[in-house]
Design an enzyme around this catalytic site. Structure first.
Site, short mmCIF file in Angstrom:
data_model
loop_
_atom_site.label_atom_id
_atom_site.label_comp_id
_atom_site.label_asym_id
_atom_site.label_seq_id
_atom_site.Cartn_x
_atom_site.Cartn_y
_atom_site.Cartn_z
N GLY A 60 0.76 -1.24 0.00
CA GLY A 60 0.00 0.00 0.00
C GLY A 60 0.79 1.29 0.00
N ASP A 134 3.02 -1.39 -9.64
CA ASP A 134 4.24 -1.92 -9.04
C ASP A 134 4.19 -3.45 -9.04
OD1 ASP A 134 6.74 -1.46 -7.90
OD2 ASP A 134 6.00 -1.63 -5.86
N LYS A 174 6.34 -0.99 -13.31
CA LYS A 174 7.65 -1.55 -12.95
C LYS A 174 8.03 -2.58 -13.99
CE LYS A 174 8.23 -3.99 -9.07
NZ LYS A 174 8.53 -4.10 -7.62
#
Length: 221
Positions: A60, A134, A174
């Site tokens: 988070g 991510d 990412k």
């Protein structure tokens, strides 16, 4: 013995990592928050009033950073943020104030429909401004297999962005340097007018991790 030495070395580096200490001091759940912060400082991704979707959000820290940035807007009043953050992950995530979290796999139709509805509600029926991802696969050490897994996750983010971003929207994902990296960059270039790679200082030196940023969707023929 070698494995124990590796674990001890990693633990020592982790404990003494300045970004880990900063995250603990500033209340972020992971040092990854500073990767997003560095990129945001450079590229001015997060702006007041935006609707942001965080793919692969757990634990988070990216959602926390995005939320804090929207909360700092002069237009944020009565304890509400100026904008919206929607987070999704297969893994559970402790609640983040003002962030709507969906636990599930957005490849599944029911979960995807739920995500779409939450995004529609948050945006007032409009498209979204920013997608951040991510997401990372469990790496096997087999280069060809890992490259395919990384590319697959980037494809998921690209497909979602194509369907839901505003024309002036942005996607940050990412990625990892290695086999398949150039193909991912080419996919971004086919979809976005502006494409850049970013290696924030908060990324560990030994990591091949990098981030690809796409801005301004190209029109679909």
């Amino acid at each position: 013995m070698a494995k124990n030495k590796f674990n001890q070395s990693w633990l020592h580096d982790h404990i003494n990592d300045p970004y880990v200490k900063m995250a603990q001091r500033e209340g972020y759940r992971a040092r990854a928050a500073y990767k997003l912060k560095e990129i945001d400082d450079q590229d001015k991704l997060i702006q007041p009033g935006q609707v942001i979707v965080d793919l692969g959000a757990a634990p988070g820290s990216w959602s926390q950073y995005a939320r804090n940035k929207l909360a700092a807007s002069p237009r944020a009043k009565d304890g509400r943020i100026d904008g919206a953050v929607v987070a999704i992950d297969i893994l559970p995530m402790e609640p983040v104030a003002d962030v709507t979290f969906i636990q599930g796999d957005f490849r599944e139709e029911e979960v995807f429909r739920q995500l779409e509805q939450v995004v529609l509600d948050a945006s007032g029926g409009s498209r979204i401004d920013l997608v951040i991802s991510d997401m990372a696969p469990n790496l096997s050490g087999v280069a060809s297999a890992d490259a395919a897994r990384i590319e697959y996750l980037c494809d998921l983010a690209l497909d979602f962005a194509q369907a839901h971003l505003k024309p002036e929207g942005s996607l940050l994902v990412k990625c990892f340097h290695g086999s398949g990296y150039s193909q991912i960059v080419e996919k971004f270039k086919r979809q976005f007018k502006v494409v850049a790679s970013r290696k924030p200082k908060a990324s560990r030196d030994k990591s091949s991790e990098t981030f690809i940023l796409g801005r301004y969707l190209k029109s679909v023929d």
